[in-house]
Design a protein around this motif. Structure first.
Motif, short mmCIF file in Angstrom:
data_model
loop_
_atom_site.label_atom_id
_atom_site.label_comp_id
_atom_site.label_asym_id
_atom_site.label_seq_id
_atom_site.Cartn_x
_atom_site.Cartn_y
_atom_site.Cartn_z
N ASN A 24 3.76 7.70 10.53
CA ASN A 24 3.70 7.45 9.08
C ASN A 24 2.89 6.18 8.79
OD1 ASN A 24 6.76 7.09 9.93
ND2 ASN A 24 6.61 5.71 8.22
N ASP A 25 3.45 5.16 8.21
CA ASP A 25 2.64 4.06 7.64
C ASP A 25 1.64 3.42 8.61
OD1 ASP A 25 4.90 4.48 6.11
OD2 ASP A 25 5.53 2.41 6.10
N PRO A 26 0.47 3.02 8.09
CA PRO A 26 -0.40 2.10 8.83
C PRO A 26 0.26 0.72 8.88
CG PRO A 26 -1.29 2.47 6.62
CD PRO A 26 -0.11 3.38 6.78
N TYR A 64 0.52 1.96 13.78
CA TYR A 64 1.15 2.89 12.84
C TYR A 64 2.58 3.19 13.27
CZ TYR A 64 -0.91 5.79 16.52
OH TYR A 64 -1.29 6.27 17.75
N GLN A 65 3.40 3.52 12.28
CA GLN A 65 4.77 3.95 12.54
C GLN A 65 4.71 5.23 13.35
OE1 GLN A 65 8.07 2.51 10.79
NE2 GLN A 65 6.64 1.13 11.78
N TYR A 66 5.41 5.22 14.48
CA TYR A 66 5.17 6.30 15.45
C TYR A 66 6.47 6.74 16.10
CZ TYR A 66 2.95 8.42 19.62
OH TYR A 66 2.54 9.26 20.61
N ILE A 81 11.38 -0.11 15.05
CA ILE A 81 10.38 -1.13 14.71
C ILE A 81 9.72 -0.62 13.43
CG2 ILE A 81 8.39 -2.44 15.49
CD1 ILE A 81 10.47 -2.77 17.58
N PHE A 82 10.21 -1.10 12.30
CA PHE A 82 9.67 -0.62 11.03
C PHE A 82 8.35 -1.34 10.70
CE2 PHE A 82 13.22 1.65 8.44
CZ PHE A 82 13.43 2.52 9.48
N SER A 83 7.83 -1.05 9.52
CA SER A 83 6.47 -1.48 9.18
C SER A 83 6.32 -3.00 9.12
CB SER A 83 6.07 -0.89 7.83
OG SER A 83 5.77 0.47 8.03
N GLY A 84 5.08 -3.42 9.25
CA GLY A 84 4.76 -4.84 9.19
C GLY A 84 3.27 -5.05 9.32
#
Ligand code: FRU
Length: 470
Positions: free
Chosen positions: A28-30, A44-46, A87-90
């Motif tokens: 998902n997110d970059p 990226y969220q993987y 490990i969420f986005s950042g």
């Protein structure tokens, strides 16, 4: 039981050729878009173990030129037991020749309920841009301010003078509305809370949670870009489950205030979320987005993977409006000699612009004195249709696999330009040099033909390019 083997792609039918995606599994997110030691990096969220969202890792790719991406080993793996942590986005920043990643640790409680969790902020450091070591005194921000719920994530870090700042997406405890929190630090490791710089008016109008905030200045104006969850649909606006958009304003880090205008959606397609920007060494503001949306149908899941990032875009601003265009490096993907002018017969009503769209760019110039329809035809099925209503200056996207359409407008002008980036199961429409953008996935077993319906073809111009498959 969690599956502990990495996914494999079982069928390449929808695989992109030049967009960033994982070798298999869910993305998902970059995250962590940055330039370090000669390379652009994107994370990226993987979730490598299935084609569904699961305990989040950070996948990783790097590029010398923004268009040819080299896949690298997973950069960050959650703590054990990984089913309870993510490990969420950042984001990322370079300090003293080292690459710092700042990310949210997501921790599920014992109950197993989705809403039983807490979130904290953490650092990982790399010298070579490939191997990352989590900071031994993590978390660097262990809990949200007391008036915030547990929704406290997605740090976006930047340097200003000799200080570092980070903004985080948050939610007020009292009204349960989205907001953005500001922290300051001298060293990226010790942080102090400065305040909430902006907050939604109401959950229905501006969202119950603001995910993936990003703040930057663009030609002298400050822009807060973020992904509010839960804005209620309003006529033709906010039709996706969650939105991504911006507020133009003025940030004062000393008073922790962002004076702001109204929220504006940045992309009008079905498949755009959780964008992140970086400042390129040459001063361009570049952006990636997640080319999907929570709860969308993703037929590629049957093939062992899900999700991709958008093509990298350059942001510019004019008259309080953000324009998005593919980065100029796109030119490097255009195959030499593949440029073709499309011939049109003036009196026809339907014309083939491009046969077997796969890895292509289409540039069109059309007069705006009548309606037109651009269709992606898989035999007799229009998998994707863009319709222009010239009286309303309105563009509508319809897909054969979804009942819900998407709408965008253009300013009135005598001529409209369209640039389409087509990559096997996605198309990004950049209209009037990025004034209005639609990001769309489409699913067809065969390569569709792109067909234009119009009454008068006399002044239509079209050029196509084949793009490198890498
Ligand atoms: C946005 C988001 C972020 C979170 C991540 C989890 O799409 O929900 O807020 O960090 O995805 O994968």
């Amino acid at each position: 039981m969690m599956n502990d083997t990495f996914m494999q792609v079982t069928n390449p039918r929808y695989r992109p050729h030049f967009h960033v995606t994982a070798s298999a599994g869910w993305i998902n997110d970059p995250n962590g878009f940055v330039y370090f030691k000669g390379y652009y990096h994107i994370f990226y969220q993987y979730h490598p173990y299935s084609a569904e969202w699961g305990p989040m890792h950070w996948g990783h790719a790097r590029s010398l030129d923004l268009v040819h991406w080299e896949s690298l080993p997973i950069a960050l793996t959650p703590e054990k037991p990984i089913a309870k942590n993510g490990i969420f986005s950042g984001s990322a920043i370079v300090k003293d020749d080292k690459l710092y990643l700042m990310y949210t640790g997501h921790h599920f409680g014992e109950s197993g309920h989705d809403d039983d969790f807490y979130e904290d902020q953490n650092i990982a450091i790399s010298e070579d841009g490939i191997h990352f070591k989590k900071y031994e005194n993590n978390p660097v921000i262990s809990m949200p301010p007391s008036d915030n719920t547990a929704n406290f994530r997605d740090p976006k870090v930047w340097q200003q003078g000799d200080m570092y700042y980070v903004i985080l997406g948050g939610q007020t405890k009292a009204e349960k509305v989205g907001r953005v929190l500001l922290y300051a630090s001298k060293d990226l490791l010790n942080w102090t809370y400065e305040g909430a710089i902006a907050q939604a008016d109401t959950a229905d109008q501006e969202g119950y949670m603001w995910e993936c905030p990003d703040i930057f200045s663009l030609e002298g104006q400050d822009v807060l870009l973020m992904s509010p969850q839960g804005i209620q649909p309003n006529h033709e606006k906010y039709l996706n489950l969650h939105q991504t958009g911006y507020m133009i304003g003025k940030l004062d880090v000393d008073t922790a205030q962002f004076e702001r205008n109204a929220f504006v959606e940045i992309d009008h397609g079905h498949d755009f979320y959780a964008s992140q920007t970086m400042l390129a060494p040459d001063g361009r503001r570049l952006m990636f987005g997640w080319m999907a949306m929570w709860e969308s149908i993703m037929p590629e899941q049957a093939d062992g993977w899900a999700g991709a990032l958008t093509f990298p875009r350059e942001l510019t601003i004019k008259d309080n409006h953000i324009y998005m265009n593919p980065v100029a490096e796109l030119d490097q993907l255009r195959i030499n000699g593949s440029k073709k002018a499309v011939p049109f017969t003036p009196n026809a009503t339907e014309q083939l612009v491009l046969s077997e769209a796969d890895s292509h760019e289409v540039q069109l110039q059309l007069k705006t004195d009548e309606d037109y329809t651009l269709k992606f035809m898989a035999e007799n099925d229009a998998v994707l249709t863009l319709h222009y209503d010239h009286q309303a200056n309105k563009l509508t996207i319809a897909r054969s696999d979804r009942p819900d359409q998407r709408v965008g407008y253009v300013k009135s002008a005598a001529v409209m330009t369209l640039q389409l980036l087509i990559d096997r199961s996605s198309v990004e429409f950049f209209i009037n040099d990025g004034e209005t953008v639609f990001t769309e996935r489409y699913y067809s077993e065969i390569h569709p033909n792109v067909v234009l319906d119009k009454i008068n073809f006399a002044d239509v111009q079209a050029t196509t390019y084949e793009l490198e498959k890498n």
